[in-house]
Design an enzyme around this catalytic site. Structure first.
Site, PDB file in Angstrom:
ATOM      1  N   GLU A 133      -1.944 -11.112 -13.218  1.00 31.73           N
ATOM      2  CA  GLU A 133      -0.627 -10.475 -13.258  1.00 31.73           C
ATOM      3  C   GLU A 133      -0.376  -9.928 -14.655  1.00 31.73           C
ATOM      4  O   GLU A 133      -0.570 -10.639 -15.651  1.00 31.73           O
ATOM      5  CB  GLU A 133       0.463 -11.480 -12.873  1.00 31.73           C
ATOM      6  CG  GLU A 133       1.880 -10.946 -12.936  1.00 31.73           C
ATOM      7  CD  GLU A 133       2.084  -9.705 -12.079  1.00 31.73           C
ATOM      8  OE1 GLU A 133       2.544  -8.691 -12.639  1.00 31.73           O
ATOM      9  OE2 GLU A 133       1.784  -9.761 -10.866  1.00 31.73           O
ATOM     10  N   ASP A 136      -4.106  -6.468 -17.039  1.00 31.35           N
ATOM     11  CA  ASP A 136      -4.098  -5.375 -16.076  1.00 31.35           C
ATOM     12  C   ASP A 136      -5.385  -5.436 -15.266  1.00 31.35           C
ATOM     13  O   ASP A 136      -6.485  -5.481 -15.841  1.00 31.35           O
ATOM     14  CB  ASP A 136      -4.005  -4.037 -16.819  1.00 31.35           C
ATOM     15  CG  ASP A 136      -3.756  -2.851 -15.899  1.00 31.35           C
ATOM     16  OD1 ASP A 136      -4.392  -2.764 -14.832  1.00 31.35           O
ATOM     17  OD2 ASP A 136      -2.924  -1.992 -16.254  1.00 31.35           O
ATOM     18  N   MET A 137      -5.267  -5.465 -13.935  1.00 32.52           N
ATOM     19  CA  MET A 137      -6.442  -5.601 -13.072  1.00 32.52           C
ATOM     20  C   MET A 137      -7.459  -4.480 -13.280  1.00 32.52           C
ATOM     21  O   MET A 137      -8.640  -4.631 -12.969  1.00 32.52           O
ATOM     22  CB  MET A 137      -6.006  -5.630 -11.604  1.00 32.52           C
ATOM     23  CG  MET A 137      -5.529  -4.298 -11.060  1.00 32.52           C
ATOM     24  SD  MET A 137      -5.021  -4.383  -9.326  1.00 32.52           S
ATOM     25  CE  MET A 137      -3.428  -5.177  -9.495  1.00 32.52           C
ATOM     26  N   GLU A 167      -1.489  -7.288  -3.377  1.00 29.02           N
ATOM     27  CA  GLU A 167      -0.163  -7.123  -2.763  1.00 29.02           C
ATOM     28  C   GLU A 167       0.465  -5.863  -3.348  1.00 29.02           C
ATOM     29  O   GLU A 167       1.480  -5.903  -4.028  1.00 29.02           O
ATOM     30  CB  GLU A 167       0.704  -8.353  -3.048  1.00 29.02           C
ATOM     31  CG  GLU A 167       1.938  -8.441  -2.170  1.00 29.02           C
ATOM     32  CD  GLU A 167       2.688  -9.746  -2.352  1.00 29.02           C
ATOM     33  OE1 GLU A 167       3.523 -10.057  -1.488  1.00 29.02           O
ATOM     34  OE2 GLU A 167       2.457 -10.445  -3.344  1.00 29.02           O
ATOM     35  N   GLU A 219       2.633   2.860  -4.036  1.00 28.40           N
ATOM     36  CA  GLU A 219       2.746   1.985  -5.206  1.00 28.40           C
ATOM     37  C   GLU A 219       1.417   1.919  -5.958  1.00 28.40           C
ATOM     38  O   GLU A 219       1.136   0.956  -6.673  1.00 28.40           O
ATOM     39  CB  GLU A 219       3.230   0.593  -4.788  1.00 28.40           C
ATOM     40  CG  GLU A 219       4.658   0.627  -4.247  1.00 28.40           C
ATOM     41  CD  GLU A 219       5.232  -0.747  -3.977  1.00 28.40           C
ATOM     42  OE1 GLU A 219       4.562  -1.755  -4.303  1.00 28.40           O
ATOM     43  OE2 GLU A 219       6.353  -0.822  -3.445  1.00 28.40           O
TER      44      GLU A 219
END
Length: 301
Positions: A51, A78-79, A94, A103
């Site tokens: 997250e 950050d992924m 998600e 999104e």
């Protein structure tokens, strides 16, 4: 997630703990589900929660201390850019919006699959599709216009469509798929052009009416045979996590019963933003293209 964990564990080539990463973990509901699934199968699963929002991270830290008893590895990053010491066998996100990709799920998962995923990684969700249909709603049109004739009517909205009549069955526009093939091939995209989309669909008006814009929906395949939907005809029972989107048009169009309505929608990207453009043709008239070059509405990457 129970099926995904069981299927990965059953692979002949798999050894050691299953690495499951929840990316964009938010306040942690999917993390809890991952832990429940691992306990149900008595499987050895290493759960990560990734997250980038510091406020959400505080809640994840509280839950890890009080509810999960330290069973989760929390990562504040950050992924798209984090470099892990081990790669994910299962990647859970998600990131779905009311139009599926609004999104930036495709953009986020590009980086996540490249940096985080093992070969043959299971991605949940694995596919999502955007849908649209012409809609008549003087109420939605009036409320959008209150934000200004230009900005208000060239911006999509997430709405609860009670005071609206969808004039035809929703049709699919485009899909995004995340089946682990990008991770297996280590695909690194030079630009975001591959996430652009364009689609046209023809509808027949169910009754004489005014077209005030588009109603937009999505469905998603989380895992083979596991589908959720907010489309009117296939709406998942008792699910209230998403409302549809409304794409207004600046000038309503009159249609006769049975007459054709042509809809055009584009998903465009450039620089550090992504946006939608849309137009409607009906009754020999055209709405013109809305939000050209994202001049009124865009999503920052």
């Amino acid at each position: 997630m129970v099926r995904a964990i069981g299927d990965v564990a059953a692979r002949p080539e798999h050894t050691g703990p299953i690495v499951l990463m929840v990316v964009g973990a938010g306040r942690g509901p999917l993390v809890s589900r991952a832990l429940q699934a691992s306990r149900r199968l008595d499987a050895d699963v290493h759960v990560y929660a990734l997250e980038k929002n510091p406020s959400a991270l505080v809640e994840l830290q509280r839950k890890n201390a009080e509810l999960w008893l330290g069973a989760v590895t929390l990562v504040h990053a950050d992924m798209r850019w984090w470099q892990p010491s081990e790669r994910a066998d299962i990647l859970v996100s998600e990131l779905l919006g009311s139009f599926g990709d609004n999104e930036l799920s495709p953009e986020c998962l590009d980086g996540a699959l490249d940096h985080l995923a093992a070969a043959n990684c299971v991605c949940i969700p694995r596919r999502y599709t955007a849908y649209a249909a012409p809609v008549s709603s003087a109420v939605l049109f009036r409320r959008a216009r209150e934000y200004g004739s230009s900005h208000g009517l060239e911006t999509p909205y997430v709405v609860n469509m009670h005071a609206a009549h969808v004039l035809a069955d929703a049709q699919p526009l485009w899909s995004f798929c995340h089946d682990g093939s990008a991770a297996a091939q280590r695909v690194t995209w030079a630009s975001n052009a591959h996430n652009q989309r364009a689609s046209s669909a023809m509808f027949s008006a169910s009754c004489a009416s005014m077209v005030h814009g588009l109603a937009a929906f999505f469905d998603a395949e989380l895992y083979p045979g596991v589908v959720l939907s907010i489309c009117p005809d296939t709406h998942t029972a008792e699910m209230h996590s998403w409302f549809p989107m409304y794409f207004p048009i600046k000038r309503p169009l009159t249609v006769a019963a049975g007459s054709g309505i042509s809809v055009h929608v584009w998903r465009r990207t450039g620089g550090t933003k992504t946006w939608y453009e849309w137009s409607v043709d009906a009754g020999g008239d055209s709405s013109g293209i809305h939000n050209i070059n994202g001049h009124e509405y865009w999503i920052g990457q």
